[in-house]
Motif scaffolding. Structure first.
Motif, PDB file in Angstrom:
ATOM      1  N   ASP A 171       2.329   1.799  -3.443  1.00  0.00           N
ATOM      2  CA  ASP A 171       1.339   2.373  -4.357  1.00  0.00           C
ATOM      3  C   ASP A 171       1.158   3.875  -4.122  1.00  0.00           C
ATOM      4  O   ASP A 171       1.066   4.653  -5.076  1.00  0.00           O
ATOM      5  CB  ASP A 171      -0.008   1.668  -4.206  1.00  0.00           C
ATOM      6  CG  ASP A 171      -0.017   0.261  -4.780  1.00  0.00           C
ATOM      7  OD1 ASP A 171       0.909  -0.084  -5.548  1.00  0.00           O
ATOM      8  OD2 ASP A 171      -0.949  -0.494  -4.446  1.00  0.00           O
ATOM      9  N   ARG A 172       1.116   4.283  -2.852  1.00  0.00           N
ATOM     10  CA  ARG A 172       0.961   5.714  -2.553  1.00  0.00           C
ATOM     11  C   ARG A 172       2.156   6.515  -3.064  1.00  0.00           C
ATOM     12  O   ARG A 172       1.995   7.587  -3.662  1.00  0.00           O
ATOM     13  CB  ARG A 172       0.779   5.926  -1.051  1.00  0.00           C
ATOM     14  CG  ARG A 172      -0.626   5.661  -0.563  1.00  0.00           C
ATOM     15  CD  ARG A 172      -0.878   6.199   0.840  1.00  0.00           C
ATOM     16  NE  ARG A 172       0.152   5.844   1.801  1.00  0.00           N
ATOM     17  CZ  ARG A 172       0.209   4.701   2.485  1.00  0.00           C
ATOM     18  NH1 ARG A 172      -0.712   3.782   2.304  1.00  0.00           N
ATOM     19  NH2 ARG A 172       1.173   4.492   3.352  1.00  0.00           N
TER      20      ARG A 172
ATOM     21  N   ASP B 228       0.832  -1.212   0.000  1.00  0.00           N
ATOM     22  CA  ASP B 228       0.000   0.000   0.000  1.00  0.00           C
ATOM     23  C   ASP B 228       0.866   1.262   0.000  1.00  0.00           C
ATOM     24  O   ASP B 228       0.582   2.219  -0.710  1.00  0.00           O
ATOM     25  CB  ASP B 228      -0.939   0.014   1.206  1.00  0.00           C
ATOM     26  CG  ASP B 228      -2.022  -1.041   1.119  1.00  0.00           C
ATOM     27  OD1 ASP B 228      -2.265  -1.586   0.009  1.00  0.00           O
ATOM     28  OD2 ASP B 228      -2.638  -1.331   2.173  1.00  0.00           O
ATOM     29  N   GLY B 229       1.929   1.247   0.803  1.00  0.00           N
ATOM     30  CA  GLY B 229       2.842   2.386   0.834  1.00  0.00           C
ATOM     31  C   GLY B 229       3.529   2.588  -0.507  1.00  0.00           C
ATOM     32  O   GLY B 229       3.693   3.730  -0.972  1.00  0.00           O
TER      33      GLY B 229
ATOM     34  N   GLY C 106       2.077   6.898  -6.729  1.00  0.00           N
ATOM     35  CA  GLY C 106       1.064   7.907  -7.055  1.00  0.00           C
ATOM     36  C   GLY C 106       1.587   9.323  -6.844  1.00  0.00           C
ATOM     37  O   GLY C 106       1.344  10.213  -7.666  1.00  0.00           O
ATOM     38  N   TYR C 107       2.301   9.534  -5.736  1.00  0.00           N
ATOM     39  CA  TYR C 107       2.882  10.857  -5.489  1.00  0.00           C
ATOM     40  C   TYR C 107       3.908  11.206  -6.563  1.00  0.00           C
ATOM     41  O   TYR C 107       3.968  12.349  -7.036  1.00  0.00           O
ATOM     42  CB  TYR C 107       3.547  10.919  -4.118  1.00  0.00           C
ATOM     43  CG  TYR C 107       2.612  10.736  -2.943  1.00  0.00           C
ATOM     44  CD1 TYR C 107       1.269  11.108  -3.003  1.00  0.00           C
ATOM     45  CD2 TYR C 107       3.068  10.185  -1.753  1.00  0.00           C
ATOM     46  CE1 TYR C 107       0.419  10.925  -1.929  1.00  0.00           C
ATOM     47  CE2 TYR C 107       2.226  10.004  -0.670  1.00  0.00           C
ATOM     48  CZ  TYR C 107       0.906  10.377  -0.754  1.00  0.00           C
ATOM     49  OH  TYR C 107       0.086  10.199   0.322  1.00  0.00           O
TER      50      TYR C 107
END
Length: 80
Positions: free
Chosen positions: A59-60, A56-57, A63-64
């Motif tokens: 993916d974030r 999840d981290g 995205g950033y």
């Protein structure tokens, strides 16, 4: 309009940390498999939960980095 040097550095750093998280999750998955084979299912499940958090981290952060690329997140030099 292209990214300035600070934005390029930020994007590269975000992508680098995301890559580190991905590599770490892969290594943890191997550890979880060994734990499970050894009969330690509780610890294997705990490590698998860590893998999910890392994923999840990752993916974030990706995205950033995309937002930096698209100039929705910018970075400028400050005077401090």
């Amino acid at each position: 309009m292209g990214l300035n040097k600070l934005e390029q550095d930020l994007k590269r750093d975000l992508q680098g940390v995301a890559s580190d998280l991905k590599w770490s999750a892969v290594e943890l998955l191997r550890i979880a498999e060994r734990l499970s084979l050894a009969g330690n299912e509780a610890d294997a499940q705990a490590v698998l939960k860590m893998c999910a958090v890392f994923h999840d981290g990752e993916d974030r952060l990706v995205g950033y980095a995309d937002e930096v690329r698209d100039q929705r997140i910018t970075r400028a030099k400050t005077d401090s």
